[in-house]
Design a protein around this motif. Structure first.
Motif, PDB file in Angstrom:
ATOM      1  N   ILE A  88      43.303  -8.406  62.428  1.00  0.00           N
ATOM      2  CA  ILE A  88      42.333  -8.977  61.498  1.00  0.00           C
ATOM      3  C   ILE A  88      41.036  -8.182  61.615  1.00  0.00           C
ATOM      4  CG2 ILE A  88      40.974 -11.046  60.958  1.00  0.00           C
ATOM      5  CD1 ILE A  88      43.306 -12.673  62.103  1.00  0.00           C
ATOM      6  N   PRO A  89      40.500  -7.669  60.507  1.00  0.00           N
ATOM      7  CA  PRO A  89      39.333  -6.803  60.568  1.00  0.00           C
ATOM      8  C   PRO A  89      38.154  -7.387  61.327  1.00  0.00           C
ATOM      9  CG  PRO A  89      40.290  -6.716  58.385  1.00  0.00           C
ATOM     10  CD  PRO A  89      41.029  -7.781  59.146  1.00  0.00           C
ATOM     11  N   GLN A  90      37.935  -8.712  61.254  1.00  0.00           N
ATOM     12  CA  GLN A  90      36.808  -9.304  61.971  1.00  0.00           C
ATOM     13  C   GLN A  90      36.893  -8.971  63.463  1.00  0.00           C
ATOM     14  OE1 GLN A  90      38.704 -10.822  59.679  1.00  0.00           O
ATOM     15  NE2 GLN A  90      37.761 -12.666  58.873  1.00  0.00           N
ATOM     16  N   ASN A  91      38.093  -8.866  64.017  1.00  0.00           N
ATOM     17  CA  ASN A  91      38.264  -8.563  65.426  1.00  0.00           C
ATOM     18  C   ASN A  91      38.218  -7.062  65.684  1.00  0.00           C
ATOM     19  OD1 ASN A  91      38.602 -11.292  65.942  1.00  0.00           O
ATOM     20  ND2 ASN A  91      40.815 -11.199  65.658  1.00  0.00           N
ATOM     21  N   ALA A  92      38.759  -6.277  64.760  1.00  0.00           N
ATOM     22  CA  ALA A  92      38.805  -4.822  64.944  1.00  0.00           C
ATOM     23  C   ALA A  92      37.439  -4.194  64.736  1.00  0.00           C
ATOM     24  CB  ALA A  92      39.817  -4.209  63.985  1.00  0.00           C
ATOM     25  N   LEU A  93      36.631  -4.768  63.860  1.00  0.00           N
ATOM     26  CA  LEU A  93      35.334  -4.186  63.521  1.00  0.00           C
ATOM     27  C   LEU A  93      34.254  -4.691  64.462  1.00  0.00           C
ATOM     28  CD1 LEU A  93      35.509  -4.352  59.617  1.00  0.00           C
ATOM     29  CD2 LEU A  93      35.886  -2.370  61.079  1.00  0.00           C
ATOM     30  N   GLN A  94      34.322  -4.241  65.703  1.00  0.00           N
ATOM     31  CA  GLN A  94      33.340  -4.629  66.707  1.00  0.00           C
ATOM     32  C   GLN A  94      32.697  -3.390  67.307  1.00  0.00           C
ATOM     33  OE1 GLN A  94      35.106  -7.232  69.591  1.00  0.00           O
ATOM     34  NE2 GLN A  94      35.500  -8.858  68.116  1.00  0.00           N
ATOM     35  N   ASN A  95      31.460  -3.547  67.756  1.00  0.00           N
ATOM     36  CA  ASN A  95      30.728  -2.438  68.331  1.00  0.00           C
ATOM     37  C   ASN A  95      31.487  -1.825  69.509  1.00  0.00           C
ATOM     38  OD1 ASN A  95      28.444  -0.757  68.465  1.00  0.00           O
ATOM     39  ND2 ASN A  95      27.595  -1.978  70.132  1.00  0.00           N
ATOM     40  N   GLY A  96      31.665  -0.485  69.500  1.00  0.00           N
ATOM     41  CA  GLY A  96      32.360   0.203  70.576  1.00  0.00           C
ATOM     42  C   GLY A  96      33.846   0.372  70.361  1.00  0.00           C
ATOM     43  N   ASN A  97      34.402  -0.252  69.325  1.00  0.00           N
ATOM     44  CA  ASN A  97      35.829  -0.063  69.026  1.00  0.00           C
ATOM     45  C   ASN A  97      36.075   1.311  68.409  1.00  0.00           C
ATOM     46  OD1 ASN A  97      36.358  -2.623  69.915  1.00  0.00           O
ATOM     47  ND2 ASN A  97      37.046  -3.428  67.947  1.00  0.00           N
ATOM     48  N   ILE A  98      37.199   1.928  68.789  1.00  0.00           N
ATOM     49  CA  ILE A  98      37.651   3.154  68.137  1.00  0.00           C
ATOM     50  C   ILE A  98      38.718   2.762  67.130  1.00  0.00           C
ATOM     51  CG2 ILE A  98      38.735   5.412  68.462  1.00  0.00           C
ATOM     52  CD1 ILE A  98      37.612   5.409  71.305  1.00  0.00           C
ATOM     53  N   VAL A  99      38.506   3.143  65.885  1.00  0.00           N
ATOM     54  CA  VAL A  99      39.399   2.724  64.803  1.00  0.00           C
ATOM     55  C   VAL A  99      39.731   3.914  63.908  1.00  0.00           C
ATOM     56  CG1 VAL A  99      38.444   0.382  64.794  1.00  0.00           C
ATOM     57  CG2 VAL A  99      37.502   2.105  63.231  1.00  0.00           C
ATOM     58  N   LYS A 100      40.702   3.717  63.038  1.00  0.00           N
ATOM     59  CA  LYS A 100      40.989   4.622  61.925  1.00  0.00           C
ATOM     60  C   LYS A 100      41.014   3.788  60.651  1.00  0.00           C
ATOM     61  CE  LYS A 100      44.826   6.329  63.654  1.00  0.00           C
ATOM     62  NZ  LYS A 100      46.033   7.183  63.811  1.00  0.00           N
ATOM     63  N   LEU A 101      40.697   4.415  59.531  1.00  0.00           N
ATOM     64  CA  LEU A 101      40.686   3.728  58.240  1.00  0.00           C
ATOM     65  C   LEU A 101      41.788   4.307  57.364  1.00  0.00           C
ATOM     66  CD1 LEU A 101      36.821   3.601  57.610  1.00  0.00           C
ATOM     67  CD2 LEU A 101      38.285   1.787  58.523  1.00  0.00           C
ATOM     68  N   ARG A 102      42.797   3.495  57.085  1.00  0.00           N
ATOM     69  CA  ARG A 102      43.946   3.932  56.295  1.00  0.00           C
ATOM     70  C   ARG A 102      43.826   3.395  54.872  1.00  0.00           C
ATOM     71  NH1 ARG A 102      49.725   2.091  58.283  1.00  0.00           N
ATOM     72  NH2 ARG A 102      49.062   0.192  57.237  1.00  0.00           N
ATOM     73  N   SER A 103      43.838   4.297  53.905  1.00  0.00           N
ATOM     74  CA  SER A 103      43.589   3.931  52.509  1.00  0.00           C
ATOM     75  C   SER A 103      44.720   3.096  51.926  1.00  0.00           C
ATOM     76  CB  SER A 103      43.402   5.201  51.670  1.00  0.00           C
ATOM     77  OG  SER A 103      43.345   4.877  50.294  1.00  0.00           O
ATOM     78  N   LYS A 104      44.334   2.116  51.156  1.00  0.00           N
ATOM     79  CA  LYS A 104      45.329   1.306  50.445  1.00  0.00           C
ATOM     80  C   LYS A 104      45.947   2.087  49.288  1.00  0.00           C
ATOM     81  CE  LYS A 104      45.964  -3.335  48.524  1.00  0.00           C
ATOM     82  NZ  LYS A 104      45.315  -4.638  48.244  1.00  0.00           N
ATOM     83  N   SER A 105      45.216   3.046  48.750  1.00  0.00           N
ATOM     84  CA  SER A 105      45.692   3.757  47.564  1.00  0.00           C
ATOM     85  C   SER A 105      46.723   4.835  47.883  1.00  0.00           C
ATOM     86  CB  SER A 105      44.523   4.382  46.806  1.00  0.00           C
ATOM     87  OG  SER A 105      43.921   5.412  47.569  1.00  0.00           O
ATOM     88  N   ASN A 106      46.667   5.437  49.096  1.00  0.00           N
ATOM     89  CA  ASN A 106      47.636   6.505  49.397  1.00  0.00           C
ATOM     90  C   ASN A 106      48.233   6.443  50.806  1.00  0.00           C
ATOM     91  OD1 ASN A 106      45.587   7.420  51.058  1.00  0.00           O
ATOM     92  ND2 ASN A 106      45.444   9.452  50.136  1.00  0.00           N
ATOM     93  N   ASN A 107      47.852   5.423  51.575  1.00  0.00           N
ATOM     94  CA  ASN A 107      48.417   5.221  52.919  1.00  0.00           C
ATOM     95  C   ASN A 107      48.054   6.347  53.892  1.00  0.00           C
ATOM     96  OD1 ASN A 107      49.795   3.199  54.362  1.00  0.00           O
ATOM     97  ND2 ASN A 107      51.636   4.450  54.488  1.00  0.00           N
ATOM     98  N   LYS A 108      47.017   7.118  53.569  1.00  0.00           N
ATOM     99  CA  LYS A 108      46.530   8.185  54.444  1.00  0.00           C
ATOM    100  C   LYS A 108      45.210   7.749  55.098  1.00  0.00           C
ATOM    101  CE  LYS A 108      49.657  11.399  53.421  1.00  0.00           C
ATOM    102  NZ  LYS A 108      50.519  12.068  54.415  1.00  0.00           N
ATOM    103  N   PHE A 109      44.773   8.567  56.082  1.00  0.00           N
ATOM    104  CA  PHE A 109      43.593   8.202  56.849  1.00  0.00           C
ATOM    105  C   PHE A 109      42.358   8.993  56.420  1.00  0.00           C
ATOM    106  CE2 PHE A 109      47.135   7.026  59.572  1.00  0.00           C
ATOM    107  CZ  PHE A 109      46.768   5.760  59.997  1.00  0.00           C
ATOM    108  N   LEU A 110      41.231   8.287  56.382  1.00  0.00           N
ATOM    109  CA  LEU A 110      39.953   8.917  56.120  1.00  0.00           C
ATOM    110  C   LEU A 110      39.605   9.818  57.302  1.00  0.00           C
ATOM    111  CD1 LEU A 110      37.922   8.494  53.735  1.00  0.00           C
ATOM    112  CD2 LEU A 110      36.619   7.029  55.278  1.00  0.00           C
ATOM    113  N   ARG A 111      39.046  11.008  57.025  1.00  0.00           N
ATOM    114  CA  ARG A 111      38.718  11.932  58.117  1.00  0.00           C
ATOM    115  C   ARG A 111      37.511  12.795  57.754  1.00  0.00           C
ATOM    116  NH1 ARG A 111      43.792  16.284  57.587  1.00  0.00           N
ATOM    117  NH2 ARG A 111      43.328  16.931  55.442  1.00  0.00           N
ATOM    118  N   ILE A 112      36.769  13.183  58.801  1.00  0.00           N
ATOM    119  CA  ILE A 112      35.673  14.136  58.664  1.00  0.00           C
ATOM    120  C   ILE A 112      36.163  15.452  59.250  1.00  0.00           C
ATOM    121  CG2 ILE A 112      33.278  14.677  59.207  1.00  0.00           C
ATOM    122  CD1 ILE A 112      32.742  11.717  59.578  1.00  0.00           C
ATOM    123  N   LEU A 113      36.283  16.466  58.424  1.00  0.00           N
ATOM    124  CA  LEU A 113      36.817  17.751  58.856  1.00  0.00           C
ATOM    125  C   LEU A 113      35.755  18.564  59.602  1.00  0.00           C
ATOM    126  CD1 LEU A 113      38.795  18.605  55.602  1.00  0.00           C
ATOM    127  CD2 LEU A 113      39.686  17.599  57.712  1.00  0.00           C
TER     128      LEU A 113
END
Length: 203
Positions: free
Chosen positions: A54-79
């Protein structure tokens, strides 16, 4: 007769032992196979649970996460060159984001793990049209107010990230992996939603 039976047992015993050994080994490896399969399924369940956190639990200070797009099932990234896309396959540190601070109530910042100087940000600038404000675009930025986002959740645990500085502007991704124009990405579109994949705490 007794000695004959005994002799027969002695003669047959090596083959019996071999057969019994084969049966025991077969059962042993069968049990090991079942255990490995069960362990794999348990791991798969754990991974699935983390992906559906549940995002409320995952979105906490100090958590390491990835963001997977609903539109293409790929991950957001900074190259490495600072550009941002949504074509990550899940195995690169440029996709890993640390929730770095919450300076304003309910707001979040996402700092890149591969280059810790970069944050996800919505920046305003560049060429303008007559009588139009400078465009807003998604860019790697230094962690200022342009990097503050307000999350809003769907019932299926996807999150949309609206800019705190530019209300109505959202991070978004197209099926091609290209990021969208934030001002043209409403919170009602699939392009604006990402699954928060929790990895671990930073410390």
């Amino acid at each position: 007769p007794e000695s004959a039976i005994f002799d027969s047992l002695v003669i047959l015993s090596p083959s019996l032992f071999i057969e019994i050994g084969r049966m025991s080994l077969g059962k042993l490896f069968g049990d090991i196979g079942k255990s490995v399969e069960k362990a794999a399924k348990d791991v798969e369940k754990d991974i699935d649970k983390s992906i559906h956190t549940i995002p409320q639990n995952a979105l906490q200070n100090g958590n390491i996460v990835k963001l997977r797009s609903k539109s293409n099932n790929k991950f957001l990234r900074i190259l490495e060159n600072g550009t941002i896309d949504c074509s990550g396959d899940g195995g690169s540190s440029c996709e890993y984001l640390v929730i770095a601070s919450m300076e304003h109530p309910g707001s979040l910042k996402f700092r890149n793990m591969a280059n810790t100087l970069w944050y996800l940000g919505l920046v305003q600038g560049g060429p303008t049209m007559p009588n139009q404000p400078p465009p807003i675009y998604l860019a790697a930025s230094g962690g200022g107010p342009e990097c503050d986002f307000l999350p809003s959740m769907q019932l299926d645990n996807f999150v949309a990230l609206q800019s705190s500085q530019f209300p109505g502007s959202h991070i978004g991704a197209l099926p091609s992996g290209q990021v969208t124009s934030p001002t043209m990405t409403p919170a009602t579109s699939d392009a604006a939603f990402f699954k928060v994949v929790f990895l671990r705490k930073q410390f």
